[in-house]
Design an enzyme around this catalytic site. Structure first.
Site, PDB file in Angstrom:
ATOM      1  N   TRP A  63      24.439   2.306  -8.382  1.00 56.68           N
ATOM      2  CA  TRP A  63      25.705   2.942  -7.927  1.00 56.68           C
ATOM      3  C   TRP A  63      25.840   4.140  -7.183  1.00 56.68           C
ATOM      4  O   TRP A  63      26.665   4.229  -6.445  1.00 56.68           O
ATOM      5  CB  TRP A  63      26.647   2.971  -9.279  1.00 56.68           C
ATOM      6  CG  TRP A  63      26.156   4.055 -10.371  1.00 56.68           C
ATOM      7  CD1 TRP A  63      26.077   5.305 -10.516  1.00 56.68           C
ATOM      8  CD2 TRP A  63      25.028   3.434 -11.489  1.00 56.68           C
ATOM      9  NE1 TRP A  63      25.587   5.710 -11.460  1.00 56.68           N
ATOM     10  CE2 TRP A  63      24.882   4.844 -11.931  1.00 56.68           C
ATOM     11  CE3 TRP A  63      24.685   2.232 -11.885  1.00 56.68           C
ATOM     12  CZ2 TRP A  63      23.947   4.710 -13.347  1.00 56.68           C
ATOM     13  CZ3 TRP A  63      23.861   2.369 -12.989  1.00 56.68           C
ATOM     14  CH2 TRP A  63      23.805   3.644 -13.632  1.00 56.68           C
ATOM     15  N   LYS A  64      24.773   4.957  -7.413  1.00 56.12           N
ATOM     16  CA  LYS A  64      24.698   6.321  -6.611  1.00 56.12           C
ATOM     17  C   LYS A  64      24.194   6.082  -5.209  1.00 56.12           C
ATOM     18  O   LYS A  64      24.974   6.778  -4.276  1.00 56.12           O
ATOM     19  CB  LYS A  64      23.332   7.013  -7.438  1.00 56.12           C
ATOM     20  CG  LYS A  64      23.971   7.553  -8.861  1.00 56.12           C
ATOM     21  CD  LYS A  64      22.900   8.645  -9.392  1.00 56.12           C
ATOM     22  CE  LYS A  64      23.038   8.653 -10.886  1.00 56.12           C
ATOM     23  NZ  LYS A  64      21.620   9.443 -11.322  1.00 56.12           N
TER      24      LYS A  64
ATOM     25  N   ASP B 223      14.026  12.085   5.168  1.00 60.59           N
ATOM     26  CA  ASP B 223      14.383  10.818   5.965  1.00 60.59           C
ATOM     27  C   ASP B 223      14.589   9.578   4.982  1.00 60.59           C
ATOM     28  O   ASP B 223      13.484   9.093   4.537  1.00 60.59           O
ATOM     29  CB  ASP B 223      13.686  10.529   7.316  1.00 60.59           C
ATOM     30  CG  ASP B 223      13.877   9.204   8.096  1.00 60.59           C
ATOM     31  OD1 ASP B 223      14.838   8.596   7.813  1.00 60.59           O
ATOM     32  OD2 ASP B 223      13.370   8.842   9.008  1.00 60.59           O
TER      33      ASP B 223
ATOM     34  N   HIS C 164       9.819   1.796  12.543  1.00 59.89           N
ATOM     35  CA  HIS C 164      10.912   2.250  13.096  1.00 59.89           C
ATOM     36  C   HIS C 164      10.311   2.916  14.330  1.00 59.89           C
ATOM     37  O   HIS C 164      11.236   3.637  15.127  1.00 59.89           O
ATOM     38  CB  HIS C 164      11.906   3.391  12.330  1.00 59.89           C
ATOM     39  CG  HIS C 164      12.553   2.667  11.423  1.00 59.89           C
ATOM     40  ND1 HIS C 164      11.997   2.076  10.241  1.00 59.89           N
ATOM     41  CD2 HIS C 164      14.126   2.357  11.173  1.00 59.89           C
ATOM     42  CE1 HIS C 164      12.923   1.546   9.304  1.00 59.89           C
ATOM     43  NE2 HIS C 164      14.132   1.845   9.741  1.00 59.89           N
TER      44      HIS C 164
ATOM     45  N   GLY D  12       8.385  15.300   4.266  1.00 56.87           N
ATOM     46  CA  GLY D  12       7.777  15.754   5.625  1.00 56.87           C
ATOM     47  C   GLY D  12       6.446  15.976   5.600  1.00 56.87           C
ATOM     48  O   GLY D  12       5.688  15.931   6.865  1.00 56.87           O
TER      49      GLY D  12
END
Length: 356
Positions: free
Chosen positions: A238-239, A186, A56, A315
């Site tokens: 499903w969560k 993240d 990203h 992090g």
């Protein structure tokens, strides 16, 4: 003293962070982007790769430039306030650069938190924000807790199906610490982000865990099979699917913008909706850091499964990658770096004529 330009392992190299920023900024200036916007976007792309998230960061930069050239991203568009009440505001992103729009929105949420204790900014008609974690780090650096999420192009299957109907819809949660070693989660709602699947495909690797479905509905760990007309698999089945749906509902509703089902299928998230929440806990008159430190100490005391390893908080890996990048330079794929360098000078705007 800046790190040297170093090639290693044949397919990757390290480049000084300042050099990465300089090249990216020059490319964006060449597309007519204003200096301040170009500098910000260049830094956010470079920060992602510096912190070990090239999927990203630099890897996405050529696609970002293509979106500017194609008109999907309006380089100098600025968010416009459409509505507000107390600590809640809504903005139209006018299809501006996703990273710059998101940086503005989180910054504004932090300002609102400074006034009200909590601030929430909903953003419509924006574009892919690239590395979501950038905005968690931004808020934490300003002493705020943060929560932000987005919707996006449908690439993920709902639970019980194998057709892409949901976005990966990542979530960021951040907690500030005076040391700068902030806690920042993240995470996409899919087992693997779209960008991570592309890296695995380029490397010719299978995903360690099932990554999604083929176009015929078969569960697979083959990234290429998922990327070619398949659908990613939700974390926790499903969560994760339920959370992705609710982030879509909240983002589209609060921003009065597009839902994932309205976003055109394609490689680039265009016209999406996002939400940024910042909380300034200092307004409550207490220091939250001691309990954060206590929680992290308890986490670190957990015996690791494998000898020689240790349990890490969200992090921490980014911080370790950042420290390596500062010493050695930013790790980049040689092919991607060459592609970025080819963009430097190509398609530049003539300052006299305004033409490319």
């Amino acid at each position: 003293m800046r790190p040297a330009f170093v090639r290693f392992r044949g397919l990757a190299m390290r480049v000084a962070y300042v050099d990465v920023v300089e090249v990216l900024e020059r490319v964006l200036l060449g597309r007519g982007m204003h200096e301040e916007r170009a500098a910000l976007c260049a830094r956010l792309f470079a920060d992602a790769s510096r912190d070990g998230v090239p999927s990203h960061g630099l890897n996405r930069f050529p696609g970002f430039v293509a979106a500017i050239d194609g008109g999907e991203v309006v380089g100098n568009a600025m968010p416009e306030k459409m509505a507000g009440f107390g600590g809640l505001e809504r903005y139209d992103g006018h299809f501006g650069p996703g990273p710059a729009n998101a940086w503005f929105a989180m910054g504004r949420a932090c300002e609102l938190a400074g006034e009200h204790g909590i601030g929430c900014v909903a953003l419509a008609r924006t574009n892919h924000w690239m590395r979501a974690g950038n905005y968690g780090w931004q808020a934490a650096e300003r002493g705020c807790f943060a929560l932000c999420f987005t919707n996006g192009t449908p690439v993920m299957a709902p639970h019980g199906a194998h057709v892409a109907k949901l976005g990966n819809n990542p979530l960021v949660i951040a907690a500030p610490r005076a040391s700068g070693r902030h806690v920042v989660l993240d995470t996409a709602m899919s087992q693997y982000s779209w960008g991570r699947l592309k890296i695995l495909r380029r490397e010719g690797k299978q995903a360690p865990l099932p990554a999604g479905f083929t176009k015929d509905g078969e569960l697979t760990s083959d990234p290429d099979a998922v990327l070619r007309g398949g659908a990613t698999l939700a974390i926790g089945h499903w969560k994760g699917a339920g959370m992705a749906l609710m982030f879509d509902v909240l983002a589209a509703s609060l921003a009065n913008g597009l839902a994932s089902m309205h976003v055109a299928n394609g490689a680039y998230d265009h016209g999406i909706s996002q939400v940024f929440v910042a909380i300034d806990a200092r307004k409550l008159g207490t220091n939250p850091e001691p309990i954060i430190d206590e929680i992290l100490e308890d986490l670190r005391s957990t015996p690791p499964t494998h000898a020689g390893e240790r349990v890490m908080h969200p992090g921490e890996r980014a911080l370790a990658a950042r420290e390596r990048s500062e010493r050695l330079g930013v790790e980049v794929e040689e092919g991607i770096w060459n592609e970025v360098r080819r963009l430097d000078g190509a398609g530049r705007v003539n300052k006299q004529t305004g033409q490319r």
